[in-house]
Design a protein around this motif. Structure first.
Motif, PDB file in Angstrom:
ATOM      1  N   PHE A 156      -6.174   1.831  -4.596  1.00  0.00           N
ATOM      2  CA  PHE A 156      -5.565   0.501  -4.458  1.00  0.00           C
ATOM      3  C   PHE A 156      -6.324  -0.589  -5.214  1.00  0.00           C
ATOM      4  O   PHE A 156      -6.353  -1.743  -4.802  1.00  0.00           O
ATOM      5  CB  PHE A 156      -5.421   0.135  -2.969  1.00  0.00           C
ATOM      6  N   PHE A 181       0.835  -1.203   0.000  1.00  0.00           N
ATOM      7  CA  PHE A 181       0.000   0.000   0.000  1.00  0.00           C
ATOM      8  C   PHE A 181       0.874   1.259   0.000  1.00  0.00           C
ATOM      9  O   PHE A 181       0.636   2.201  -0.768  1.00  0.00           O
ATOM     10  CB  PHE A 181      -0.912   0.011   1.226  1.00  0.00           C
ATOM     11  N   LEU A 195      -4.050  -3.199  -7.109  1.00  0.00           N
ATOM     12  CA  LEU A 195      -2.915  -3.028  -6.201  1.00  0.00           C
ATOM     13  C   LEU A 195      -1.726  -3.792  -6.772  1.00  0.00           C
ATOM     14  O   LEU A 195      -1.833  -4.991  -7.049  1.00  0.00           O
ATOM     15  CB  LEU A 195      -3.263  -3.561  -4.807  1.00  0.00           C
ATOM     16  N   TRP A 208       1.226   4.223  -2.848  1.00  0.00           N
ATOM     17  CA  TRP A 208       0.939   5.620  -2.499  1.00  0.00           C
ATOM     18  C   TRP A 208       2.095   6.534  -2.880  1.00  0.00           C
ATOM     19  O   TRP A 208       1.900   7.588  -3.498  1.00  0.00           O
ATOM     20  CB  TRP A 208       0.655   5.723  -1.003  1.00  0.00           C
TER      21      TRP A 208
END
Length: 800
Positions: free
Chosen positions: A192, A140, A195, A144
């Motif tokens: 996400f 994650f 992802l 980002w």
């Protein structure tokens, strides 16, 4: 950004202060959203009816240039691969709404709102990458950092949403991920999905180049096995480490087949599933009807050969003119070859069925408001009011057996939570109103001739000498004109008095010479917004109309149920409502101000204009740019109908057909058009995805105009503010209400006019289950497969 959305705003089918807003009428978003106009057509079957194994060949327009969904050249094939091999935390359901994907998420929710928004993700404990590593906070955080926009070394297409994140950290254990936002973000579910693993997102090099040709680490029901660019294939294989329901198919092969070669590829059995156009769908239907028949086909290249034509051709081929005979013999040979090839293809097409629904995308008429006549919002509204959108929808969808309903929103489609029909902010089709709007903008039938006459008189005047007989004649003519004008004014005043006294009944429709047929908008038809004040000057008229439209857009939260009640009211009730509307300053639609005269003959709906409209000696002509490719016949048919509708109000169009490859880049994106037809996909997250499409263009540092994706170049600060409010509002109902208000404002500006939802036609093997015309819903790749012998499609796939 989900894999369904990664391509949504990068390709097109062929903020400051906050304003206080009036409260919307209370109504359920579900009541307004309704259900999708058309359902899925995928031959649904429970998993136990689907055979294990097999390979499905799925046609794509071209192989993906990249497997990174967040790069600018990602396309539909990129999204298809990502959907099958990568995690999607949320997936779209049959109504186009984001739903939690239980294969990856146990839960996801906003756990804190103050002082900052915090979303807590609890991951499925079985969720692992294909290398055995657990999916977790590191993945994650890497995504980002890559998409936040803070490091320009990452070549990203967009960073919407990721730029609002403040930090990402591990929760109470390895299965929890805490995402803290610097600014509230309503569309947090869009993040996400897909992802990517930290091995791809971790460095600019791996992001920019590492995922363009291969994906070494994946996590989905399938894994990327390889790409053969020479053969034009991308192969996906069943993922042995997948913890969910195992994939029914051994392989999915994405096969590059251009649109022009689809029929040939289907006939040759090279693909099992392919998007097709209306002509190809018709051929498949004809092939099914012809099954078991004898004799030549009644369609195709041989259908035009009548006995008379055949006899004439035979006579020429055997005639004395050797040159003509040779030409005819060659033509006969080509025809026989074409007939044979067509018949062979038709035999192959009998092995397919057509599955049809509506795409999650709509076709719009775009009006370039940056310059020319369409820079005037009255002209744009006139164009919009001239269109019979229901007729256009029927022309495209009814022949295909699909429901034909005009699209009522720029930002969502029927069934989606943000959908509401806000077209009332602009008004229904009305030829007379459209012509009155043009008259208010200064476009009149006689202006072109008048301009030419004035030029001729000016040229003649320059040849005359000052004084003398000519001046005396001019003075005499001037007195005569004044006397004639005074007489007309006196008659008009008398007529007005008679009308006020209620004595106009006997003259109605009598053809009295005093009645010049002038239609005064708001004077005879009792249109809402009639305050008894006549606005004659164009500038006040434009200001009045803009205020009316903006107020109407603001109060357009009225539910359909309440609207139905309004329709059922008695005439007396309507009169009362009309007076209330006057008091509020609202008006249901775009009406020219009272006192604006429409040209003669405008009273009859659909009547042709008396002549071409002009202003300052220049005709009102709009350049309609269209693609010229074989797959664009539908758009050209729609454009022809639109041109005829515009001709009725005096607008002429000049059609420019351009090459498909240059249509969007060289004409739409660059603003080299007046009118154009193209499509936008719908999104489950319109506050994020639709903003760049309708954002007000702003000057860039180099002096150019930054339009983002607003190719109509029509926008307002208020629309931008509504989007900004919606994307930062964590109350979902309030956020959706703000999106609907933004849509009403977009309608009022008339920069783009949604017409109809695009048809989705798929050719599929009859025994292929859980695949076809998916509509809104993301495919469940693990459920796709071929039916067991002797079984038929049944209900929805079980969660086995």
């Amino acid at each position: 950004m989900s894999h369904d959305r990664a391509r949504v705003r990068s390709v097109v089918f062929l903020a400051t202060g906050v304003l206080a807003l009036p409260a919307l009428a209370g109504c359920s978003s579900n009541d307004e959203a309704g259900r999708p106009v058309a359902g899925q057509d995928v031959a649904p079957a429970a998993r136990d009816l689907v055979a294990d194994g097999g390979t499905m060949n799925w046609a794509v327009d071209e192989l993906p240039e990249t497997f990174n969904s967040f790069q600018a050249d990602a396309d539909e094939a990129t999204a298809r691969v990502a959907g099958a091999v990568l995690p999607s935390l949320f997936r779209l359901d049959a109504q186009g709404r984001a739903q939690r994907n239980a294969d990856f998420l146990e839960s996801a929710e906003v756990v804190e709102r103050e002082p900052q928004q915090v979303v807590l993700y609890k991951l499925n404990q079985q969720a692992v990458w294909s290398d055995g590593r657990e999916i977790g906070a590191d993945d994650f955080a890497a995504q980002w950092r890559a998409l936040s926009g803070r490091d320009s070394a990452y070549w990203t297409a967009r960073n919407a949403g990721y730029d609002r994140i403040a930090k990402i950290e591990r929760g109470a254990n390895n299965l929890e991920v805490r995402v803290t936002f610097a600014k509230p973000y309503a569309d947090w579910r869009s993040l996400f999905s897909p992802l990517y693993p930290k091995q791809i997102m971790g460095t600019p090099d791996s992001f920019n180049d590492g995922a363009r040709r291969k994906l070494k680490v994946t996590a989905g029901p399938f894994a990327l096995a390889g790409t053969d660019r020479k053969a034009g294939d991308v192969t996906l294989e069943r993922n042995a480490r997948w913890w969910g329901s195992p994939a029914k198919l051994n392989k999915i092969v994405l096969r590059e087949v251009g649109r022009a070669e689809r029929a040939e590829a289907l006939a040759g059995g090279r693909v099992d599933l392919a998007a097709i156009d209306a002509a190809e769908a018709g051929r498949i239907s004809q092939a099914a009807r012809d099954k078991g028949g004898e004799g030549p086909l009644a369609h195709g290249p041989g259908a035009a050969i009548t006995p008379a034509r055949a006899l004439r051709s035979w006579a020429i081929a055997h005639g004395s003119d050797e040159e003509a005979a040779d030409t005819e013999i060659e033509a006969r040979a080509k025809t026989r070859k074409a007939v044979k090839r067509y018949a062979t293809e038709q035999e192959g097409l009998r092995g397919y069925v057509v599955r049809k629904s509506l795409e999650p995308a709509y076709t719009q008429l775009a009006l370039n408001g940056s310059e020319g006549p369409l820079a005037d919002d009255r002209v744009r509204r006139a164009v919009a009011r001239a269109l019979d959108r229901e007729e256009l929808a029927k022309a495209v969808l009814k022949p295909l057996g699909l429901p034909a309903e005009p699209v009522g929103s720029h930002l969502a489609l029927a069934g989606q939570q943000a959908y509401a029909d806000n077209s009332g902010a602009l008004g229904e089709q009305d030829t007379a109103e459209a012509r009155a709007l043009l008259a208010d903008a200064g476009w009149t039938p006689g202006a072109l001739l008048k301009g030419k006459k004035e030029e001729e008189e000016k040229e003649k005047g320059e040849e005359k000498t000052a004084g003398g007989e000519s001046d005396a004649k001019d003075a005499k003519d001037e007195k005569a004109e004044k006397a004639e004008k005074a007489e007309k004014d006196e008659k008009a005043a008398k007529k007005s008095k008679d009308s006020a006294d209620g004595n106009d009944g006997e003259d109605s429709g009598s053809g009295n010479s005093d009645d010049d047929g002038t239609y005064i908008v708001g004077e005879e038809d009792g249109k809402p917004g009639d305050t008894g004040t006549t606005v004659l000057a164009p500038a006040p008229a434009a200001a009045y109309q803009r205020a009316v439209l903006n107020r109407q857009a603001d109060v357009l939260g009225l539910s359909r149920r309440e609207a139905d009640k309004e329709k059922k009211k008695e005439p007396a009730d309507h009169a009362k409502q009309h007076r209330r509307d006057q008091a509020k300053g609202g008006a249901p639609g775009a009406y020219a101000p009272k006192g604006t005269a429409a040209p003669k003959g405008s009273g009859a709906k659909g009547a042709a204009a008396a002549g071409p409209l002009a202003k300052d000696g220049k005709p009102l002509t709009l350049r309609f740019v269209l693609p010229s490719g074989d797959g664009s016949e539908q758009l050209r048919t729609v454009a022809d109908r639109i041109s005829r509708m515009l001709q009725r109000i005096g607008i002429r169009t000049e059609t420019a057909k351009v090459a498909d490859e240059s249509y969007f880049k060289d004409h739409i994106a660059s603003g080299q058009y007046d009118l154009a037809l193209y499509s936008w996909p719908a999104s489950a997250f319109p506050a994020t995805d639709a903003r760049p499409i309708f954002a007000k263009p702003v000057p860039a540092a180099d002096g150019s105009l930054n339009v983002e994706q607003n190719y109509t170049r029509v926008g307002t600060d208020h629309i931008d503010q509504l989007f900004d409010q919606a994307v930062g509002e964590l109350d979902e109902e309030t956020s959706r209400s703000l999106v609907k208000k933004a849509d009403a404002r977009i309608w009022a500006e008339a920069g783009s006019i949604p017409l109809y939802q695009r048809p989705q036609l798929m050719a599929a093997r009859p025994n292929l289950a859980n695949a076809g015309a998916f509509g809104f819903q993301a495919p469940r790749y693990e459920d796709i497969g071929f039916l067991k012998p002797g079984t038929k499609p049944s209900g929805g796939p079980a969660a086995k």
